[in-house]
Structure formats: structure tokens, C-alpha cells
Design an enzyme around this catalytic site. Sequence first.
Site, short mmCIF file in Angstrom:
data_model
loop_
_atom_site.label_atom_id
_atom_site.label_comp_id
_atom_site.label_asym_id
_atom_site.label_seq_id
_atom_site.Cartn_x
_atom_site.Cartn_y
_atom_site.Cartn_z
N THR A 221 143.00 80.09 -58.64
CA THR A 221 142.01 79.84 -59.68
C THR A 221 141.82 81.09 -60.53
O THR A 221 142.05 82.21 -60.08
CB THR A 221 140.66 79.42 -59.08
OG1 THR A 221 140.06 80.52 -58.38
CG2 THR A 221 140.82 78.23 -58.14
N GLY A 222 141.37 80.88 -61.78
CA GLY A 222 141.18 82.01 -62.67
C GLY A 222 142.48 82.76 -62.89
O GLY A 222 142.51 84.01 -62.86
N ALA A 223 143.56 82.02 -63.13
CA ALA A 223 144.90 82.61 -63.10
C ALA A 223 145.46 82.94 -64.47
O ALA A 223 146.66 83.16 -64.60
CB ALA A 223 145.85 81.66 -62.37
N GLY B 134 144.01 89.04 -65.69
CA GLY B 134 143.54 89.94 -64.66
C GLY B 134 144.20 89.74 -63.30
O GLY B 134 145.40 89.50 -63.18
N TYR C 35 125.03 88.61 -58.87
CA TYR C 35 126.47 88.78 -58.64
C TYR C 35 126.70 89.22 -57.20
O TYR C 35 127.58 88.68 -56.50
CB TYR C 35 127.04 89.81 -59.61
CG TYR C 35 128.53 90.02 -59.44
CD1 TYR C 35 129.45 89.12 -59.95
CD2 TYR C 35 129.02 91.13 -58.73
CE1 TYR C 35 130.82 89.30 -59.77
CE2 TYR C 35 130.38 91.32 -58.56
CZ TYR C 35 131.27 90.41 -59.08
OH TYR C 35 132.63 90.59 -58.89
#
Length: 278
Positions: free
Chosen positions: A9-11, A14, A164
Site C-alpha cells: 500500500t502507498g506504493a 517514497g 500520529y
Amino acid sequence: MQGRVCVVTGATAGIGQAAATELARRGATVVLVARSREKAERSRADIVRAVGHEGVGIVLADLSVQAQVRAAAAEILRRWPAVHVLVNNAGLYTRRREETADGIEMQLAVNHLAPFLLTSLLLDPLRAAAPARVVTLSSGAHHFAAPRWDDLGMRGGYNGLRQYANTKLYNVLFTRELARRNPPQALTANTLHPGVVATEILFGGWAPLRLFKRWMRTPEQGARTAVYLASSPDVATVTGEYFQDERPSRLSRAALDDDAARRLLEISERMTGLRPAS
């Protein structure tokens, strides 16, 4: 990693793209879970060009929306019935309190509830691919968490940095509970701190940090421990641990609280509809 399916995920930038690239370079079929089709297609092209094979798929989902997390899990299950590795990398930081379309505080939704729900929905294909691995990016920030168990969404006085840290603690607690419930021969679950990496999530927290970019880790360096946990035979049966620099690292006292882990699981199940509201 030949013949293994790795969902990341979030690929599209970064650490996530760096991890996906390295796993693909080792022969894995990599599934990029991303919100933007344009960014996903660009990342796919970059990875294919870097590794020399076409084994890179795309699944689109806005992970802040639980219906889209569910749709993504269903699509993954349809296209890849066995998933060998899930890397929960996607995350964000918001300075001011925001809510998702589901009415949930944004950091809680994306950083914790999304990986919690996606992992839960993919447990069958993960177990079908045994031995499988779940790798979740946490942070050393979890040492500064101070969760309010009756107000996980911080309605009563919001602090972005504290929230966070809280969500990074939740990553660890969920991972440890997941490890407790699954034999390591079938499924391992570990978390990691990637170090201080020059990514937009960091600079979004405090823009002046860009001045120190040259001393920070690159995304490729930040991805090393995630790739290690996803692929190395050295950790084939290691589970429930928190790593930094490819070695187990110290957890906070709060992260070792088994009662808190079980409590978080129950709350998360209710917030994602996996457990009926009482």
C-alpha cells in the site's frame, strides 16, 4: 521471491515504491495499492523499467474510505487468490483535525483502521499462501503515544503529532495481537521503524525539515527493513516483533500491553463493521 505475490500500500512514492521495486527485482509479483491512477501507472512503468518484467499490478483505493478498502480487498482476492506478503506502508500526517467520508479522524482512519481492515479482509488469501507475512510500517514516534481509549479520534482537543504517535502505537498493538492469533508457520506479523527518511509525509509535518534532507535516509534506505521482513529466510518464523535496521528494537511499555492490544482489536472491529455494534 519468484512466484510470490506481494501487496504494497502507498506504493506510488517514497518507501512504498522503493519496497515494491526491490521486491519486484527479486522476482515477486507486486500489487500496488494506490489512490491515484495516474501516479500508479507512472510507478508501475518505473518499476517495470527498473526490474525488467511485467509482474506489477495495480489496485485503486482511497484508504481513508472503508468501502474502498473493502473493494480493494475483494479485487485482490479475485485477481490473486493467494497473497504471500502484505506490506502496510500507506500513512499520512495531518496538523489539523480532519474527518474522512466515514466521519472518522483522518490519521486514525488511514494509519490504523485501513491496514487493520485490509489485513483482516486478506487473512484467508494470506493463510492460503502459508507461510505468509504481514509487514506494517510503524515509527519510533510510538514511544510518545498517549491514547485516549474513550476518544481515539481526538474530538476533545486535537494534537496532530500526538495523534500520529498514537496511530503508530496502534500499528504495533494490532501486529502483536495478530501474531498472537496466528502460528508463525502459517503467518508472521511484524512492524518496523524505517528511520528518518526524506519523504513528503515528513516534510508535510514540518516544512523546514527539508533543510536537513541531505542527512536523512533515502526511500531506498528506509525500505530495507521492510524488504528484509518481507523476504529474508532469517525471519521466516519471527513474529510479533518490532524492527529497526533489520534487527529487533525496543518497544515502549504501552506497546507491550496485551490488554490494550485486545481492547484496540475490539474497538477497531466495531469501527470497521467487523464486529456488530453492541
